[in-house]
Design a protein around this motif. Structure first.
Motif, PDB file in Angstrom:
ATOM      1  N   ASP A 254     -18.501  25.153  37.334  1.00 18.19           N
ATOM      2  CA  ASP A 254     -19.023  26.610  37.144  1.00 18.19           C
ATOM      3  C   ASP A 254     -19.976  26.934  38.203  1.00 18.19           C
ATOM      4  OD1 ASP A 254     -17.291  26.781  34.993  1.00 18.19           O
ATOM      5  OD2 ASP A 254     -18.715  25.734  33.952  1.00 18.19           O
ATOM      6  N   GLU A 255     -20.201  26.155  39.319  1.00 15.34           N
ATOM      7  CA  GLU A 255     -21.451  26.546  40.238  1.00 15.34           C
ATOM      8  C   GLU A 255     -20.561  27.176  41.668  1.00 15.34           C
ATOM      9  OE1 GLU A 255     -23.768  27.424  42.217  1.00 15.34           O
ATOM     10  OE2 GLU A 255     -24.696  26.327  41.017  1.00 15.34           O
ATOM     11  N   PRO A 256     -20.456  28.284  41.688  1.00 18.68           N
ATOM     12  CA  PRO A 256     -19.737  29.235  42.689  1.00 18.68           C
ATOM     13  C   PRO A 256     -20.228  28.606  44.249  1.00 18.68           C
ATOM     14  CG  PRO A 256     -21.291  30.505  41.534  1.00 18.68           C
ATOM     15  CD  PRO A 256     -21.255  29.461  40.914  1.00 18.68           C
ATOM     16  N   ARG A 257     -21.382  28.307  43.934  1.00 22.63           N
ATOM     17  CA  ARG A 257     -22.103  27.907  45.535  1.00 22.63           C
ATOM     18  C   ARG A 257     -21.347  26.577  46.112  1.00 22.63           C
ATOM     19  NH1 ARG A 257     -28.281  28.964  43.895  1.00 22.63           N
ATOM     20  NH2 ARG A 257     -27.272  27.694  42.125  1.00 22.63           N
ATOM     21  N   THR A 258     -20.809  25.743  45.099  1.00 24.36           N
ATOM     22  CA  THR A 258     -20.249  24.451  45.711  1.00 24.36           C
ATOM     23  C   THR A 258     -18.950  24.607  45.629  1.00 24.36           C
ATOM     24  OG1 THR A 258     -21.870  23.110  44.647  1.00 24.36           O
ATOM     25  CG2 THR A 258     -19.999  21.917  44.974  1.00 24.36           C
ATOM     26  N   ALA A 259     -18.300  24.497  47.044  1.00 25.77           N
ATOM     27  CA  ALA A 259     -16.759  24.348  47.192  1.00 25.77           C
ATOM     28  C   ALA A 259     -16.331  22.884  46.726  1.00 25.77           C
ATOM     29  CB  ALA A 259     -16.460  24.561  48.664  1.00 25.77           C
ATOM     30  N   LEU A 260     -15.419  22.742  45.759  1.00 30.72           N
ATOM     31  CA  LEU A 260     -14.697  21.542  45.465  1.00 30.72           C
ATOM     32  C   LEU A 260     -13.651  21.366  46.427  1.00 30.72           C
ATOM     33  CD1 LEU A 260     -14.496  22.248  41.535  1.00 30.72           C
ATOM     34  CD2 LEU A 260     -16.473  21.360  42.852  1.00 30.72           C
ATOM     35  N   ILE A 261     -13.621  20.100  47.026  1.00 34.92           N
ATOM     36  CA  ILE A 261     -12.671  19.841  48.039  1.00 34.92           C
ATOM     37  C   ILE A 261     -11.856  18.363  47.812  1.00 34.92           C
ATOM     38  CG2 ILE A 261     -12.259  19.048  50.407  1.00 34.92           C
ATOM     39  CD1 ILE A 261     -13.427  21.889  50.195  1.00 34.92           C
ATOM     40  N   ALA A 262     -10.706  18.291  47.570  1.00 33.24           N
ATOM     41  CA  ALA A 262      -9.749  17.243  47.155  1.00 33.24           C
ATOM     42  C   ALA A 262      -8.894  16.936  48.360  1.00 33.24           C
ATOM     43  CB  ALA A 262      -8.848  17.796  46.092  1.00 33.24           C
ATOM     44  N   ALA A 263      -8.892  15.381  48.403  1.00 35.84           N
ATOM     45  CA  ALA A 263      -8.085  15.047  49.568  1.00 35.84           C
ATOM     46  C   ALA A 263      -6.913  14.188  48.945  1.00 35.84           C
ATOM     47  CB  ALA A 263      -9.025  13.957  50.371  1.00 35.84           C
ATOM     48  N   GLU A 264      -5.585  14.679  48.973  1.00 36.63           N
ATOM     49  CA  GLU A 264      -4.544  13.830  48.514  1.00 36.63           C
ATOM     50  C   GLU A 264      -3.902  13.193  49.502  1.00 36.63           C
ATOM     51  OE1 GLU A 264      -1.750  15.830  45.061  1.00 36.63           O
ATOM     52  OE2 GLU A 264      -2.473  17.362  46.474  1.00 36.63           O
ATOM     53  N   ALA A 265      -3.162  12.173  48.992  1.00 38.67           N
ATOM     54  CA  ALA A 265      -2.501  11.195  50.011  1.00 38.67           C
ATOM     55  C   ALA A 265      -1.025  11.695  50.436  1.00 38.67           C
ATOM     56  CB  ALA A 265      -2.269   9.826  49.450  1.00 38.67           C
ATOM     57  N   ALA A 266      -0.823  12.385  51.967  1.00 40.27           N
ATOM     58  CA  ALA A 266       0.152  12.716  52.249  1.00 40.27           C
ATOM     59  C   ALA A 266       1.141  11.702  52.697  1.00 40.27           C
ATOM     60  CB  ALA A 266       0.014  14.016  53.503  1.00 40.27           C
ATOM     61  N   GLY A 267       0.930  10.442  52.537  1.00 44.51           N
ATOM     62  CA  GLY A 267       1.482   9.366  53.112  1.00 44.51           C
ATOM     63  C   GLY A 267       1.934   9.494  54.601  1.00 44.51           C
ATOM     64  N   GLN A 268       3.261   9.626  54.857  1.00 41.05           N
ATOM     65  CA  GLN A 268       3.573   9.692  56.357  1.00 41.05           C
ATOM     66  C   GLN A 268       3.554  11.102  56.776  1.00 41.05           C
ATOM     67  OE1 GLN A 268       7.109   7.492  56.679  1.00 41.05           O
ATOM     68  NE2 GLN A 268       6.271   5.690  56.188  1.00 41.05           N
TER      69      GLN A 268
END
Ligand SMILES: *Cc1c(COP(=O)(O)O)cnc(C)c1O
Length: 400
Positions: A254-268
């Motif tokens: 709920d902190e709008p000043r923090t961007a949440l960044i997720a890294a997913e595995a794209a494999g190949q």
């Protein structure tokens, strides 16, 4: 921007937006219901909190450091901190959850534990806390994974756990999960099922997220000391099921000043047919007891995922993350095997820290982020790379 009306927390029915719930066979209902009715009460008991935090401190080694990565910061022209979950006992964040759940199990009067494992990391974290608490431990693991992950099988057995081969279906994680659930149905009174990520029927995603939330609780205090503010501009984490990301995001949802960044595995690559990037490839569906995004065929068959990293090789994603992705609250990046390997080399050579292949996916986002000189970036370094050395050796030709 965050819409005011959106909530990123679980509701009474166990939903995050459209995702979550408890889609379980009737025979599992009493077990899950017992847990649902008791988990919040147990977890909010001061005696429980005291025992949980004492073990996190003296057994796991918390708080884990928040380390300013100076050379990485210089390279990317920003301020990069590493949250050192790789320094937890057993080498990753998973033990935060298994410690919490075994204490819940004890208070529910259970004295046996069942778990599923894919690469074996959650199996090891579970076998570890069972040894600590003197509880019987049965870990279901796909027959193929038992072959592929021999060192972790040996670790679990060394710790006294029984490792049972799941021989149905594709003989991997999905089948191990089905067989662990079947075991739980047959032993409802004395056994607790420890799920290893923010997946499964409600209340598991919420319970696991709350145990892992110690990560962002610590980041807030540590950033305040180092930067004079308790929030970063970006927090980056890799996502398999999503537990380390849930922990790193939790107190910033709920902190709008923090961007949440997720890294997913794209494999190949997301369009190669060899990928595990669920938010890019998945559609709404039900897997392992909850509604979420799921990699599936037109007629709803689960597609086998692929990633270089065993911990991200999962065809689904926790319901909290499905909601964070579809609502736009979190930004998801698809990171290929090659990019992750480059991220691992960079972290190793610039900071003297060999990351787990899973965590390496989070490092690979740095070059795409465009963070500014006065901004603060926190990367959740979910685990150490010792377990991945054979892959690094082979793919980076370290012995040639
Ligand atoms: C298991 C594992 C992951 C992936 O699990 P999440 O539930 O998505 O966090 C990530 N990093 C490491 C080191 C792991 O062992």
């Amino acid at each position: 921007m965050i819409q005011e009306s959106l909530s990123f927390h679980v509701n009474e029915e166990g939903y995050y937006g459209d995702f979550g719930g408890a889609f379980i066979p009737e025979m599992l209902y009493p077990n899950v219901e017992e847990l649902r009715q008791n988990y919040l009460k147990i977890m909010s008991d001061p005696a429980f909190q005291a025992e949980f935090h004492a073990l996190l401190k003296d057994y796991v080694g918390r708080p884990t450091p928040l380390f300013k990565a100076e050379r990485l910061s210089a390279k990317y022209g920003t301020n990069i901190y590493l949250k050192r979950e790789d320094l937890c006992h057993t080498g990753a964040h998973k033990v935060n959850n298994t410690i919490g759940q075994i204490l819940v199990a004890k208070r529910l009067g259970k004295h046996k534990i069942v778990a599923e494992t894919g690469a074996g990391q959650h199996g090891v974290a579970t076998a570890t806390v069972c040894a600590l608490m003197g509880m019987e431990c049965i870990v279901y693991m796909g027959a193929i994974d038992i072959e592929r992950q021999a060192p972790n099988v040996a670790r679990m057995r060394m710790l006294g756990a029984e490792v049972v081969a799941a021989k149905s279906g594709s003989q991997t994680l999905k089948d191990a999960t089905n067989e662990a659930m079947r075991h739980w149905i047959n032993h409802p009174v004395d056994t607790h099922y420890i799920i290893g990520s923010v997946v499964g029927p409600h209340p598991y995603p919420d319970m696991v997220a709350k145990f892992q939330s110690v990560i962002s609780e610590e980041i807030k205090v540590q950033l305040m000391e180092k930067e004079g503010r308790d929030y970063p501009d970006y927090v980056i984490a890799c996502v398999g099921g999503g537990s380390n990301a849930a922990g790193a995001f939790y107190h910033y949802l709920d902190e709008p000043r923090t961007a949440l960044i997720a890294a997913e595995a794209a494999g190949q690559g997301v369009s190669t047919g060899h990928s595990a990037a669920t938010t890019f490839l998945g559609k709404p569906g039900v897997l392992h007891g909850s509604k979420s995004l799921l990699m599936q065929t037109e007629d709803g068959q689960v597609i086998e995922p692929y990633s270089i990293s065993a911990g991200l090789d999962y065809p689904g994603i926790g319901p909290m993350h499905a909601h964070l992705a579809t609502s736009g609250r979190a930004k998801f990046y698809d990171i290929t095997d090659e990019e992750a390997l480059e991220g691992a080399v960079e972290c190793s050579r610039l900071e003297g820290i060999i990351p787990a292949l899973e965590s390496a996916h989070a490092f690979a986002v740095l070059g795409k982020l465009g963070a500014g000189a006065d901004e603060v970036v926190v990367i959740n370094l979910s685990g150490r790379g010792d377990k991945d050395l054979a892959t690094y050796q082979k793919r980076l030709k370290l012995n040639d």
